[in-house]
Design an enzyme around this catalytic site. Structure first.
Site, mmCIF file in Angstrom:
data_model
loop_
_atom_site.group_PDB
_atom_site.id
_atom_site.type_symbol
_atom_site.label_atom_id
_atom_site.label_comp_id
_atom_site.label_asym_id
_atom_site.label_seq_id
_atom_site.Cartn_x
_atom_site.Cartn_y
_atom_site.Cartn_z
ATOM 1 N N GLU A 198 0.832 -1.220 0.000
ATOM 2 C CA GLU A 198 0.000 0.000 0.000
ATOM 3 C C GLU A 198 0.861 1.264 0.000
ATOM 4 O OE1 GLU A 198 -3.383 0.449 2.507
ATOM 5 O OE2 GLU A 198 -4.032 -1.627 2.260
ATOM 6 N N ASP A 233 1.305 -8.690 2.782
ATOM 7 C CA ASP A 233 0.012 -8.677 3.447
ATOM 8 C C ASP A 233 -0.838 -9.683 2.679
ATOM 9 O OD1 ASP A 233 -2.532 -8.287 4.382
ATOM 10 O OD2 ASP A 233 -2.590 -6.122 4.045
ATOM 11 N N ASN A 284 -3.635 -11.026 3.748
ATOM 12 C CA ASN A 284 -5.051 -10.929 4.109
ATOM 13 C C ASN A 284 -5.635 -12.287 4.498
ATOM 14 O OD1 ASN A 284 -6.118 -8.206 4.071
ATOM 15 N ND2 ASN A 284 -5.503 -8.144 1.920
#
Length: 621
Positions: free
Chosen positions: A361, A508, A510
């Protein structure tokens, strides 16, 4: 030089007869003042020419002797003579206006003096021929001491090192010198937190440029002595000659100033200065990463690798009304602002002394304007992979004195799955489940793959993978397919392109440790009856059996959480390592629960993201 050559008709441009009445009163003043100013400055004045092949016009900038600044735009294909004629006209007009203003100011007081001067003049010149007027001012361009022909095109005439002459004033032509196009300091500047200005250069390189930092003189110092100038007094900070500067507690309450002199390794351009909008502020107090920095004060030793993975929360997701009102209502609005979070983020990341740093991100502008230059100052080189149709993506940094980049093999999952024969078998299986297949192909998730070689031991290479899988809670089946594509791609890189090199897979994901994705990575297989194949209901069911050849484990184990927000906390981030080649030496402790929840949840005034970085020290087996 072609196009008419340097010789030809003379490049002397005489001012037209219609303005001859101004010659004596204006040009004499211009010539006299110009000569005086030229004599008081070291070297010639500068005439800066910007000429880019892709643009139809070039620009010419220089300062006139009367203090005015001229900026001209001329067609590159225009003959030089027209440009010189315009310069001559502009010069005379400017000085005519200056003379008129001066005449108006002196009209009331000069009557008697004028009369006396007139009578004396008539006595001294009675019966004599009127004195000849001064020579008309000349505007010429020289190159290597030869006049440039007036029919030479502007693009060829204005060469670096040429000399422009306007009357008695000479200007050295600088074609495309390094220049600062943008310089911006952050809104928040805090003691103890690195400051990295946003910098735009043309024809220059940041690493070839010069920087100097100044602090405001405190009240009572020499700068505030009676009779001092109205502006602030500045004191240069000793040793502060890099783009990145970390103010100290002694700077609290004082403004900062930055001077940037752009360079390109061959020459320097004109400096530009910028003052901070406000004074240096005190920091927010204890941050969640302060205690962790006690374990990472030094770079890891020989044969060791410190790896970090961190979802830093993209500004495109943090600084919105939805984020403030729904996602992070507990966080002070100013602490969600990018300028504030970058202060914390740059201090946090630099304090980890990482050798390998994988971020998710990362806004494109944040990478280029802030993180890449800031971390470069701490010895890290950055690589960026933008998600398709997004403003954020993945960033991988490596320590320059420990690794060198051999290759990059980034992919977008949907493009690789649909277009690379390497994934043909998986795509064939998915053909039985068109709804699930289409969902995967609509996602913009990417995999960043960097092949690095140790500078300490050239026989040691490593494949560093970085990813951010699909986020939706009911997207377990999508993440399984994305991971299958990732591991198949990494198999090709590590077994075909660079046989035998180990994997370090950060990101990440998730996925909590109870999910199919985590089981698939850790065990090497996933059965067709795993519940995650129906994570979004029967309509998207896609029962498949998958395997991969790697022996991977989570280097940091299974923390209670790596993501902590108001409505959820859980472990979503991992550093997977090839445990046949790498072993864990130490895992840097996570922040305490009290530190994480001091301000209810993350992000907060003391933590820049809704995720928590994972950090571990590895060593080669």
């Amino acid at each position: 030089m072609g196009r008419g050559g340097w010789c030809g008709r003379g490049s002397m441009w005489r001012l037209r007869a219609g303005i001859s009445a101004l010659r004596e009163g204006v040009w004499a003043r211009f010539s006299g003042r110009a000569g005086a100013e030229a004599g008081t400055r070291a070297g010639m004045e500068r005439a800066v020419v910007r000429c880019v092949p892709s643009e139809p016009k070039l620009s010419l900038s220089f300062a006139m002797a009367d203090g005015s600044h001229k900026h001209m735009q001329r067609d590159q294909s225009e003959p030089l003579g027209r440009a010189l004629s315009r310069i001559a006209t502009n010069a005379l007009k400017g000085h005519a206006k200056a003379a008129a203003r001066k005449g108006r100011r002196g009209a009331g007081a000069g009557g008697a003096g004028t009369a006396g001067a007139g009578s004396g003049g008539s006595a001294g010149t009675a019966g004599a021929e009127p004195a000849a007027g001064p020579a008309e001012p000349l505007v010429k361009l020289y190159y290597r001491e030869e006049p440039v022909g007036e029919d030479v095109l502007n693009v060829d005439a204005w060469q670096d090192g040429a000399v422009l002459q306007i009357g008695d004033v000479k200007y050295k032509v600088e074609r495309n010198p390094p220049s600062v196009t943008e310089l911006q300091l952050p809104r928040y500047i805090m003691a103890g937190f690195p400051v990295c200005p946003k910098l735009g250069l043309e024809f220059g390189e940041p690493e070839r440029s010069l920087f100097a930092w100044f602090r405001e003189a405190r009240p009572g110092n020499d700068g505030d002595a009676p009779g001092a100038s109205a502006g602030p007094a500045w004191v240069e900070v000793d040793g502060a000659h890099g783009r990145v500067f970390t103010p100290s507690n002694a700077d609290v309450g004082l403004r900062l100033k930055l001077r940037c002199t752009p360079g390109n390794g061959q020459r320097l351009g004109p400096s530009r200065e910028l003052e901070s909008a406000g004074p240096v502020e005190a920091g927010p107090g204890a941050c969640t990463f302060d205690q962790r920095h006690l374990y990472t004060q030094r770079v890891s030793g020989d044969g060791r690798v410190r790896a970090v993975t961190y979802n830093v929360l993209a500004d495109v997701y943090a600084h919105t009304e939805h984020s403030r009102a729904v996602l992070y209502p507990y966080c002070a609005p100013y602490a969600l602002g990018l300028d504030y979070r970058l202060n914390l983020l740059q201090k946090e990341l630099s304090g980890y002394s990482a050798d390998l740093l994988c971020l998710q991100e990362v806004d494109r502008s944040v990478f280029h304007d802030s993180l890449a230059p800031a971390l470069d100052a701490f010895g890290l080189h950055g690589l960026f992979r933008l998600k398709q149709h997004q403003h954020e993506g993945l960033a991988t940094f490596f320590r320059r004195d420990k690794f060198r980049l051999l290759a990059q093999h980034d992919i977008a999952y949907h493009q690789a799955l649909s277009g690379d024969p390497l994934h043909g078998a998986l795509l064939e299986q998915l053909a039985r489940y068109p709804q699930a297949r289409d969902r995967v192909l609509q996602r913009s998730s990417a995999l960043q793959v960097s092949v690095l070689q140790s500078t300490e031991d050239s026989s040691k290479k490593i494949c560093v993978a970085n990813t951010h899988l699909y986020w939706h809670p009911r997207g377990g089946h999508i993440r399984l397919i994305q991971m299958a594509v990732a591991l198949n791609h990494l198999k090709h890189v590590t077994q075909v392109l660079y046989p035998g090199i180990p994997i370090l897979f950060c990101g990440d994901f998730n996925s909590t440790p109870s999910t199919g994705m985590y089981s698939f990575v850790s065990t090497g297989s996933i059965s067709e009856d795993h519940e995650d194949w129906t994570s979004n209901g029967e309509e998207e069911r896609c029962n498949m059996s998958l395997t991969h050849p790697f022996r991977l484990k989570s280097a940091c184990g299974e923390p209670a959480y790596t993501n902590y927000v108001g409505g959820f906390h859980g472990c979503l981030d991992y550093i997977f390592i090839d445990f046949t080649a790498l072993e864990v030496e130490q895992v840097i402790p996570m922040p305490s629960h009290e530190e994480v929840t001091t301000h209810q949840a993350l992000p907060s005034v003391s933590h820049p993201s809704d995720h928590i970085a994972l950090i571990c020290d590895l060593k080669w087996k």
